[in-house]
Scaffold this motif. Sequence first.
Motif, PDB file in Angstrom:
ATOM      1  N   ALA A  31       0.836  -1.206   0.000  1.00  0.00           N
ATOM      2  CA  ALA A  31       0.000   0.000   0.000  1.00  0.00           C
ATOM      3  C   ALA A  31       0.866   1.249   0.000  1.00  0.00           C
ATOM      4  O   ALA A  31       0.559   2.236  -0.683  1.00  0.00           O
ATOM      5  CB  ALA A  31      -0.929  -0.005   1.214  1.00  0.00           C
ATOM      6  N   ALA A  32       1.968   1.230   0.736  1.00  0.00           N
ATOM      7  CA  ALA A  32       2.867   2.386   0.769  1.00  0.00           C
ATOM      8  C   ALA A  32       3.512   2.610  -0.594  1.00  0.00           C
ATOM      9  O   ALA A  32       3.669   3.747  -1.041  1.00  0.00           O
ATOM     10  CB  ALA A  32       3.943   2.183   1.834  1.00  0.00           C
ATOM     11  N   ARG A  33       3.862   1.538  -1.272  1.00  0.00           N
ATOM     12  CA  ARG A  33       4.455   1.676  -2.605  1.00  0.00           C
ATOM     13  C   ARG A  33       3.429   2.147  -3.624  1.00  0.00           C
ATOM     14  O   ARG A  33       3.788   2.811  -4.594  1.00  0.00           O
ATOM     15  CB  ARG A  33       5.047   0.347  -3.059  1.00  0.00           C
ATOM     16  CG  ARG A  33       6.312  -0.011  -2.343  1.00  0.00           C
ATOM     17  CD  ARG A  33       6.900  -1.267  -2.895  1.00  0.00           C
ATOM     18  NE  ARG A  33       8.105  -1.637  -2.168  1.00  0.00           N
ATOM     19  CZ  ARG A  33       8.787  -2.735  -2.389  1.00  0.00           C
ATOM     20  NH1 ARG A  33       8.401  -3.580  -3.329  1.00  0.00           N
ATOM     21  NH2 ARG A  33       9.866  -2.995  -1.685  1.00  0.00           N
ATOM     22  N   ALA A  34       2.188   1.806  -3.433  1.00  0.00           N
ATOM     23  CA  ALA A  34       1.143   2.184  -4.381  1.00  0.00           C
ATOM     24  C   ALA A  34       0.611   3.591  -4.120  1.00  0.00           C
ATOM     25  O   ALA A  34      -0.071   4.141  -4.973  1.00  0.00           O
ATOM     26  CB  ALA A  34      -0.003   1.176  -4.315  1.00  0.00           C
ATOM     27  N   ASP A  35       0.922   4.198  -2.985  1.00  0.00           N
ATOM     28  CA  ASP A  35       0.418   5.534  -2.644  1.00  0.00           C
ATOM     29  C   ASP A  35       1.272   6.585  -3.360  1.00  0.00           C
ATOM     30  O   ASP A  35       2.254   7.096  -2.822  1.00  0.00           O
ATOM     31  CB  ASP A  35       0.455   5.728  -1.131  1.00  0.00           C
ATOM     32  CG  ASP A  35      -0.276   6.985  -0.701  1.00  0.00           C
ATOM     33  OD1 ASP A  35      -0.842   7.681  -1.573  1.00  0.00           O
ATOM     34  OD2 ASP A  35      -0.277   7.275   0.512  1.00  0.00           O
ATOM     35  N   VAL A  36       0.882   6.898  -4.587  1.00  0.00           N
ATOM     36  CA  VAL A  36       1.658   7.806  -5.426  1.00  0.00           C
ATOM     37  C   VAL A  36       1.687   9.207  -4.813  1.00  0.00           C
ATOM     38  O   VAL A  36       2.724   9.876  -4.819  1.00  0.00           O
ATOM     39  CB  VAL A  36       1.077   7.832  -6.858  1.00  0.00           C
ATOM     40  CG1 VAL A  36       1.795   8.844  -7.716  1.00  0.00           C
ATOM     41  CG2 VAL A  36       1.156   6.450  -7.478  1.00  0.00           C
ATOM     42  N   LYS A  37       0.574   9.662  -4.287  1.00  0.00           N
ATOM     43  CA  LYS A  37       0.533  11.004  -3.688  1.00  0.00           C
ATOM     44  C   LYS A  37       1.545  11.133  -2.558  1.00  0.00           C
ATOM     45  O   LYS A  37       2.266  12.126  -2.465  1.00  0.00           O
ATOM     46  CB  LYS A  37      -0.865  11.317  -3.141  1.00  0.00           C
ATOM     47  CG  LYS A  37      -1.868  11.696  -4.177  1.00  0.00           C
ATOM     48  CD  LYS A  37      -3.167  12.103  -3.506  1.00  0.00           C
ATOM     49  CE  LYS A  37      -4.210  12.492  -4.508  1.00  0.00           C
ATOM     50  NZ  LYS A  37      -5.472  12.887  -3.867  1.00  0.00           N
TER      51      LYS A  37
END
Length: 113
Positions: A31-37
Amino acid sequence: MTGNGTGDVAALREEIRRTRVELGETMELLAARADVKALVRHSAEQAKVRMREQAALTVARVRGQAAEKARLVRAQAYDKGGAVGRNPVPWATVAAGALATAVVLLIIRGRRR
């Protein structure tokens, strides 16, 4: 867990708990890697910090150079001032030239009338 199905229930539950914890940690990482913002925000903060540090270093370097140049100019001005005080001939020459110019202008002006 034992392969024959006769394992201890407590051991099985402990293994399930560990697997859930590992799965939760893995999901948090994904989830941290996918959180582009959040990644962009973090990169922007790092860039701001780097720019501030670089600006501070540049300001300090420029101030140091300016102080050195000012010291050098003051020293040169002091040296030149001392040279004029020790040798008044150039100033006397300039004053004599100015006086001669004024006299010539007065003569020319008087002839025009």
